[in-house]
Scaffold this active site. Structure first.
Site, PDB file in Angstrom:
ATOM      1  N   LYS A 112     -15.913   3.899   2.780  1.00 49.75           N
ATOM      2  CA  LYS A 112     -16.135   2.466   3.041  1.00 49.75           C
ATOM      3  C   LYS A 112     -17.625   2.132   3.035  1.00 49.75           C
ATOM      4  O   LYS A 112     -18.023   1.082   2.538  1.00 49.75           O
ATOM      5  CB  LYS A 112     -15.522   2.074   4.395  1.00 49.75           C
ATOM      6  N   LYS A 197      -5.112   4.970  -2.253  1.00 48.01           N
ATOM      7  CA  LYS A 197      -4.085   4.653  -1.256  1.00 48.01           C
ATOM      8  C   LYS A 197      -3.758   3.153  -1.285  1.00 48.01           C
ATOM      9  O   LYS A 197      -4.637   2.333  -1.548  1.00 48.01           O
ATOM     10  CB  LYS A 197      -4.667   5.026   0.120  1.00 48.01           C
ATOM     11  N   LYS A 200      -4.136  -2.087   3.172  1.00 46.74           N
ATOM     12  CA  LYS A 200      -3.961  -3.541   3.338  1.00 46.74           C
ATOM     13  C   LYS A 200      -5.262  -4.322   3.202  1.00 46.74           C
ATOM     14  O   LYS A 200      -5.240  -5.510   2.955  1.00 46.74           O
ATOM     15  CB  LYS A 200      -3.266  -3.841   4.670  1.00 46.74           C
TER      16      LYS A 200
END
Ligand code: AQP
Length: 353
Positions: A112, A197, A200
């Site tokens: 991230k 992956k 969301k």
């Protein structure tokens, strides 16, 4: 009785990955066999750029979806992380046990942070320290098991390390937990990018099946899933990741085995059609119940209020014990303060607990 803790972050609408990787096991297994706590970990949603109103909305929606999926407040505790101060209290103490190096090794942080920096953005300090907060979430409740998808396994390992280190330095305080992963569906991949992956908070809408997607939207997303150029339906995660993802989703939805299912299909089209229908059927009851619960927001609020009360009562003694063990002086109003003069070691304190 085993205690189980797990949670979801209100960083986006819940996905099929959340359901197959975690929620379904909470509903069908964990809440029936263990003293279970399921948490909307809203503090974790503040570790990345966020809109306050959206986080509130998503927190309420996540709570409603957990209940719609089948969590029963008579069997388990459902609550919001920020309603229970013990998480943040314990997190700081655990930061005093964790090291900078081990935080920087966390894969999610590395990925991230790299993404944010590539966009020219800055990374919040809380993104680096959030696995410690996650450790606090788990350790505060003495949870022995943490049912999660594969992406969280490293954070549970860190939790184990911190618990063991704390116990060794300051006296036995924490249960050392372990992650429990589903056999199939532990890592549902993005339908448009089967090497990533299904998350969301990703931007790629067409590759993500949301729990509240209409049946026709689900069908469209599955039918357009990226597969490979081959013709034969074989289960090979390395060589055919797109196909393997569909087989795993189908297996997870129907209770089958991806490798055996690959022998049943002669074309990608047939596999996609059956996978789409299987997903639609898995989501149907969740969506129906979600609609009913949305008509009764007072019920969801009541569940969260009761859940927070129960959670607080469970976490408080362990977090207080950790404070005493690490050397913090109890406040005069704390009943434990009376005998602290006689007790100067965490081990003795914890034994006296
Ligand atoms: N794709 C997935 N496959 C299997 N399990 C998954 N989980 C999440 N995605 C998948 C599991 O669901 C639980 C709750 O997840 P989360 O809310 O912690 O994280 P997320 O859905 O992955 O959300 P984000 O915001 O997209 O997170 P990042 O970007 O941090 O990955 C967990 O048990 C998780 O393993």
């Amino acid at each position: 009785m085993t205690r189980v803790f797990s949670g979801v972050k209100p960083t986006g609408h819940l996905t099929l990955g959340n359901y197959l990787g975690a929620m379904r096991q909470w509903v069908t297994v964990d809440q029936h066999r263990a003293e279970s706590l399921f948490c909307i970990v809203d503090l974790h949603a503040l570790t990345v750029d966020h809109d306050p109103a959206r986080v509130r909305r998503l927190s309420r929606q996540a709570a409603t979806l957990l209940l719609a999926a089948g969590l029963d407040p008579e069997l388990c505790t459902v609550f919001v992380q920020s309603h229970v101060d013990e998480h943040a209290r314990l997190s700081y103490v655990l930061e005093c046990v964790a090291t900078d190096g081990e935080m920087r090794r966390m894969i999610q942080y590395k990925e991230k942070a790299a993404r944010e920096r590539a966009r020219g953005g800055s990374v919040r300090l809380s993104l680096l320290t959030y696995p410690v907060l996650m450790a606090a979430d788990i350790l505060a409740y003495g949870a022995g098991e943490v049912p999660v998808g594969d992406d969280q396994a490293q954070h549970v390992e860190l939790t184990r390390d911190l618990a063991a280190r704390f116990n060794q330095r300051y006296g036995y305080t924490f249960v050392v937990p372990r992650a429990t992963l589903p056999k199939v569906g532990a890592r549902v991949m993005n339908l448009q990018d089967p090497l990533s992956k299904m998350g969301k908070s990703d931007d790629s809408g067409p590759g993500i099946v949301y729990l509240l997607d209409e049946p026709d939207v689900v069908r469209k997303k599955v039918m357009r899933a990226v597969t490979d150029s081959g013709q034969e339906v074989v289960y090979d995660r390395e060589a055919r990741p797109g196909l393997a993802n569909l087989l795993e989703i189908l297996a997870s939805c129907t209770g089958g085995n991806p490798s055996e299912l690959s022998g049943v299909y002669e074309s990608y089209g047939a596999l996609k059609r059956d996978t789409a229908e299987a997903v639609v059927e898995v989501l149907r009851p969740v969506q129906e119940r979600h609609k009913e619960l949305c008509a009764d927001p007072g019920y969801v609020e009541e569940v969260l209020r009761d859940g927070a009360e129960r959670a607080r009562a469970m976490a408080r003694p362990t977090v207080d014990a950790a404070y005493r063990a690490i050397g913090l002086l109890p406040a005069a109003s704390d009943p434990v303060a009376v005998d602290t003069g006689a007790v100067d070691s965490g081990i003795v304190l914890n034994a006296a607990r």
